[in-house]
Design a protein around this motif. Structure first.
Motif, short mmCIF file in Angstrom:
data_model
loop_
_atom_site.label_atom_id
_atom_site.label_comp_id
_atom_site.label_asym_id
_atom_site.label_seq_id
_atom_site.Cartn_x
_atom_site.Cartn_y
_atom_site.Cartn_z
N ASN A 446 0.86 -1.18 0.00
CA ASN A 446 0.00 0.00 0.00
C ASN A 446 0.90 1.23 0.00
N ARG A 448 0.45 4.03 0.88
CA ARG A 448 0.32 4.90 2.05
C ARG A 448 0.80 4.20 3.32
N GLU A 550 -0.03 -4.77 4.90
CA GLU A 550 0.03 -3.59 4.03
C GLU A 550 -1.10 -3.64 3.01
N MET A 552 -4.41 -3.22 0.61
CA MET A 552 -4.97 -2.05 -0.09
C MET A 552 -6.20 -2.41 -0.90
N SER A 553 -6.43 -3.69 -1.18
CA SER A 553 -7.44 -4.08 -2.16
C SER A 553 -8.76 -4.47 -1.48
#
Ligand code: XCC
Length: 661
Positions: A446, A448, A550, A552-553
């Motif tokens: 990710n 971020r 981490e 993100m999806s």
């Protein structure tokens, strides 16, 4: 701050850092730059935005407690969460459906390049799906398996066949809650229906259905996808491999396979060593074709063929910066639209292949199963034609060795040989405290959550240090591979009990189980352990936890939810995207714990997550009346220095100083 210092904070991976420095010099804009320039929307990032209808969007922030229609923060947040689950479940399941369609085409003679490779697996799957096997050919059985699998997608009333794999107690919990999943498409569509304007207006009720839909992913689409891939391409067994950008070749045509589907990538693997293709490569001045993978298609071809891993999600744009990639072949999922812009600056061709995923600016070569090998060869020829266009080649030198290929079938075999296949040694060693528990560490990168790969490797190292066996998939597995954590030598980082077991059985303490759909393999191992007995009767009794360090999806939200609905406490690290409703956060944690025995935590504090997870493992041990974990009890196992690293201390601290590459 000087540019170089700034970049050092973005990744722990020296290769990624090297390539980010080249990007800075070449003026290349990547996801790392865009994450800096574009801040996350403060309203959407807490699920405070309702766009279920077009009277809005309504922002439920500050003193605004309800939207135009009267929907509360809890309803809006629960709807946003459920829709993420539906998106993720749809993605994994549509992948699984395609695998069933490929099997059907192969068995009906419409996909001549695909064969049933693992007959034993086909028989096992047939038995699970209630398909008759006696006196029938493999193709007849395979066809019926495919049809029953497809029926699991489309049926409206029938419950999923693979639910039978879950322990009886877990099945009963789902039944009592009314969340036993029916047809995959039905549950996903029902999320979309319930969360459209003016339908389901009770956060708890919406979230119960989110669990039901997620179960169609883990125990449906993903599990079918994994099993049918094994039937068609072989069930993985241990395989040696390599990872990181040093796997690129200076004198061969480099083709990167990126995405998720094994159907095309397996054909490309086959085509790459075809004499016609090798001769064609030679005619253009290259020695042959070198393949490497990104994201989960990488894991699929690593697990079965030992094809090297190039990198994980956040490094996809960087592949082209090496100047050594002739083609990046993509299919579905996790493919950044930014690839095409980067490719314009180098000679790489982005070749898109899926009718479901066209990419503007890419070269589109549509893939179909009927002409699979020919299309794979056409793609490779395009890449080969591009080889003479190479200019400035800058391949980082880092390469790490790894062992992968741990299917649940192999783990079963590994623990008892063909004579006594069983999870018993694993169960017994958890019971006696040599192994404190198990952790599934999975999921994405990710932009971020930086430095890239830091959370991933931190959690894995903390787990094994505490005698907790790690199973990994997806981009976490690739992070582990790139940092040398998928080798048996890493047992030196493990606690003494876990180390002793790893040395005895000959397994690494971090076990690579495959792609993201292969998280279903983890469910199967847990279910079989519960059924075998010794760690309670249900998956929620086992001292096991899940992490997505981490993520993100949307797919990760679906995975997290089905793992929790299967009874395993899970921590999604990073900001809490559902924090706008404390009621929803409570329902995910305390509420889910009451219903299914496990909580879904969105936790920004990495160290707290590790501490809490270990406390959960110890509490499960206590509830099972197992001996309390004592790190000194089994401190007699051998230790030796890992040969590949200049300093064990540096390695343990995360300073990846290597003696050579
Ligand atoms: Fe996430 Fe699933 Fe994609 Fe990697 S590839 S970024 S979904 S971990 Ni599966």
């Amino acid at each position: 701050m000087p540019e170089e210092k700034k970049l050092e904070k973005k990744t722990i991976d020296p290769t990624t850092l090297e390539l980010l420095n080249i990007c800075a010099a070449d003026g290349i804009n990547t996801v790392f730059d865009r994450a800096e320039a574009l801040k996350a929307c403060p309203i959407g990032s807490t699920a405070a935005c309702c766009h279920s209808c077009f009277m809005g969007p309504c922002r439920l922030t500050g003193k605004t407690e309800v939207g135009l229609c009267g929907a509360t923060r809890a309803t809006v947040t629960a709807r946003n969460y459920a829709r993420a689950v539906a998106g993720g479940a749809a993605a994994h399941s549509d992948h699984g459906r395609d695998m069933a369609l490929t099997l059907l085409a192969a068995c009906e003679g419409h996909a001549p390049d695909y064969k049933i490779k693992d007959e034993a697996k086909l028989m096992a799957v047939a038995k699970m799906l209630g398909v008759k096997t006696e006196g029938r050919s493999m193709e007849e059985i395979g066809k019926d398996v495919a049809l029953v699998a497809l029926d699991n997608f489309s049926s409206t009333k029938k419950e999923l066949d693979y639910i039978k794999r879950a322990p009886a107690k877990r099945q009963q919990i789902w039944k009592n809650l009314g969340i036993t999943p029916r047809g995959i498409d039905r549950e996903v569509v029902e999320v979309l229906h319930r969360t459209t304007m003016g339908v389901d207006q009770d956060a708890e009720h919406i979230m119960d259905h989110a669990m039901r839909a997620s179960l169609t992913d883990g125990w449906g689409g993903s599990m079918l996808g994994t099993d049918i891939s094994d039937v068609l391409f072989g069930t993985p067994g241990p395989v040696k491999g390599r990872a990181n950008f040093g796997v690129l070749s200076t004198d061969e045509v480099n083709v990167i396979i990126h995405g998720h589907h094994p159907t095309l990538s397996m054909m490309i693997v086959e085509a790459a060593s075809d004499p016609e293709i090798v001769a064609y490569a030679k005619s253009k001045g290259a020695k042959g074709v070198n393949l490497a993978g990104i994201c989960c298609t990488a894991n699929e071809i690593l697990m079965r063929h030992g094809v090297p891993l190039l990198g994980n999600f956040l490094t996809q744009e960087l592949a082209m910066v090496t100047g050594a990639v002739e083609a990046m072949v993509v299919d579905i999922q996790c493919v950044m639209e930014g690839l095409v812009e980067v490719a314009k600056k180098y000679h790489t061709q982005i070749i898109s292949t899926s009718p479901k995923a066209k990419i503007a600016g890419s070269t589109y070569i549509e893939f179909d199963e009927e002409h699979a090998l020919k299309i794979a060869k056409d793609i490779l020829k395009k890449a080969i034609d591009n080889y003479p266009n190479r200019k400035n080649v800058r391949i980082p030198t880092y390469v790490d060795n790894l062992v992968a290929g741990f299917s649940h079938e192999y783990i079963n075999y590994m623990l008892g040989g063909s004579f006594r296949q069983s999870f018993r040694p694993l169960i017994d060693n958890i019971a006696n405290g040599r192994i404190r528990g198990a952790a599934g560490v999975v999921g994405c990168n990710n932009a971020r959550v930086l430095p890239h790969d830091d959370n991933q490797t931190y959690i894995v190292k903390e787990m094994i240090k505490n005698d907790i066996l790690v199973v990994t998939t997806g981009c976490n597995a690739i992070a582990c591979a790139k940092q040398g954590l998928l080798t048996p030598e890493v047992m030196n980082l493990a606690g003494p009990g876990l180390r002793e077991i790893c040395q005895t059985i000959g397994i690494p303490p971090v076990i690579h189980m495959g792609s993201c759909v292969d998280n279903s393999r983890i469910l199967t191992v847990l279910a079989q352990c519960a059924t075998e007995g010794g760690l309670g009767e249900d998956m929620s009794d086992a001292p096991a936890v899940g992490f997505a360090p981490e993520w993100m999806s949307e797919k990760a939200v679906s995975i997290g939810t089905y793992v929790v609905a299967s009874g395993v406490n899970t921590w999604m690290i990073g900001h809490n995207p559902y924090s706008n409703s404390p009621e929803v956060v409570k329902l995910m944690t305390e509420g889910y714990t009451k219903k299914v025995g496990a909580a879904l935590h969105f936790e920004p504090d990495l160290k707290k997550a590790v501490k809490d997870a270990i406390a959960v493992i110890d509490a499960k041990r206590a509830a099972l009346k197992l001996d309390p974990y004592d790190p000194n009890r089994y401190a007699r196992s051998d230790t030796y220095f890992p040969a590949d690293y200049t300093s064990f201390k540096a390695f343990a601290e995360g300073r990846y100083t290597r003696s050579g590459t």
